[in-house]
Every structure is written in structure tokens, then in C-alpha cells.
Design a protein around this motif. Structure first.
Motif, PDB file in Angstrom:
ATOM      1  N   HIS A 249       0.813  -1.210   0.000  1.00  0.00           N
ATOM      2  CA  HIS A 249       0.000   0.000   0.000  1.00  0.00           C
ATOM      3  C   HIS A 249       0.853   1.270   0.000  1.00  0.00           C
ATOM      4  O   HIS A 249       0.449   2.294   0.548  1.00  0.00           O
TER       5      HIS A 249
ATOM      6  N   LEU B 111      -0.528   2.375  -4.690  1.00  0.00           N
ATOM      7  CA  LEU B 111      -1.824   3.059  -4.687  1.00  0.00           C
ATOM      8  C   LEU B 111      -2.088   3.691  -6.051  1.00  0.00           C
ATOM      9  O   LEU B 111      -3.212   3.631  -6.570  1.00  0.00           O
TER      10      LEU B 111
ATOM     11  N   GLU C 286      -3.218   4.301   5.185  1.00  0.00           N
ATOM     12  CA  GLU C 286      -2.708   2.951   5.415  1.00  0.00           C
ATOM     13  C   GLU C 286      -1.333   2.995   6.068  1.00  0.00           C
ATOM     14  O   GLU C 286      -0.491   3.809   5.702  1.00  0.00           O
TER      15      GLU C 286
ATOM     16  N   VAL D 178      -2.148  -7.675  -3.354  1.00  0.00           N
ATOM     17  CA  VAL D 178      -2.900  -7.292  -2.157  1.00  0.00           C
ATOM     18  C   VAL D 178      -3.448  -8.516  -1.492  1.00  0.00           C
ATOM     19  O   VAL D 178      -3.866  -9.441  -2.112  1.00  0.00           O
TER      20      VAL D 178
END
Length: 167
Positions: A54, A59, A82, A167
Motif C-alpha cells: 500500500h 496506490l 494505510e 494485495v
């Protein structure tokens, strides 16, 4: 995602970094010239070497706008960011400090990165869990990329490939 760093004219104070996602969409940001590798190119060094899912570049690769992510990650009062985004930013800041000093001091680097995280009420990144040579993985790679960047002629581009962690 492809990162395309555009070196502008000799007299410009800013260069441009364009992020072209795998779906063809893009976002960009300006990079102030500062005498060391630009901050956003340091994100490439850090996030391509560490298992951060993240971070800033991840992102962006997943669709966020560059300006939105920069403002969110740099806002110490924003508790919704995050943890890994803050960790990536703190590591980049610590690496920047090492580049400015002209030599790598691992203890100072780790302390700087940790304090930047705790100042934002986030857990520091635990380098002991990944077993890497921090100097080689981060500092030496930053120096190498900086050499490519500073020797690139004006009005040229430098392209890099970034693959976000799953992820």
C-alpha cells in the motif's frame, strides 16, 4: 505500471513524472530538482525493493490520483492513511536524508524512518523480517538510479517498470 520521468530544459526548476497504469490510464506529478534523486523516484527504489502493498506507487498503480495520494500520505493528522503508505513515505524520507549526507549510516537511517512513522502514529517498518542488505537494496540502488537520472540529457525521458505487490 510504467514510470516515465521527463527531464525538462536546463533552466526548469521542475521535471515531470508520469505514471502510466497497465490499463492505459495515467496520472502525473512534478518533481522539483533538488541535487539528489527526486523524491518520487526514491519511491520507485523503496517500493520495488520492499514488500509494501500500500505504498505510494502501489496506490497509484491501482488507480489513485497522484496529488490525492501525496496529500493524504503527507498529512500527519490523517489517521486513515494505510500504515504501509506511511512506512513507505518514512523510508523514502530516511533514504533522502542519507543521500543528502553523502554516506549511508544504517543506524541513522533506521532511526529516522522509525521516528517518521511514530510521529504519524504508525508502526515502523520491520526490516528484520525481510533479511536484506539495506545499503545495497536501497542506498546503492538510489545512487545507481541517480547516476542514470543526472546523466540523462535535457528533453529526454527515463522509463521504469513498477509491479505492485499483490494485495
Amino acid at each position: 505500471m510504467k514510470l516515465i520521468a521527463e527531464k525538462r530544459s536546463r533552466t526548469d526548476k521542475y521535471d515531470v513524472l508520469r505514471f502510466v497504469r497497465n490499463n492505459g490510464s495515467c496520472t502525473d506529478t512534478v518533481m522539483p530538482r533538488q541535487g539528489i534523486l527526486p523524491h518520487d523516484l526514491l519511491h520507485y527504489v523503496v517500493e520495488s525493493a520492499l514488500p509494501l502493498r500500500h505504498g505510494f506507487l502501489s496506490l497509484l498503480a491501482r488507480g489513485a490520483d497522484a496529488q490525492f495520494v501525496m496529500e493524504a500520505v503527507h498529512d500527519a493528522a490523517n489517521k486513515d492513511v494505510e500504515t504501509e503508505a506511511v512506512q513507505a513515505e518514512a523510508i523514502v524520507e530516511g533514504l533522502q536524508a542519507q543521500l543528502w549526507s553523502g554516506a549511508f549510516d544504517e543506524e541513522a537511517f533506521l532511526a529516522g524512518a522509525a521516528s517518521a512513522c511514530t510521529a504519524r502514529d504508525k508502526q515502523p517498518f520491520d526490516f528484520s523480517k525481510i533479511g536484506i542488505d539495506i545499503k545495497a537494496a536501497l542506498y546503492d540502488r538510489a545512487l545507481s538510479l541517480n547516476e542514470k537520472w543526472i546523466t540523462a540529457p535535457y528533453f529526454s525521458t527515463l522509463s521504469l517498470e513498477f509491479s505492485p505487490q499483490p494485495v
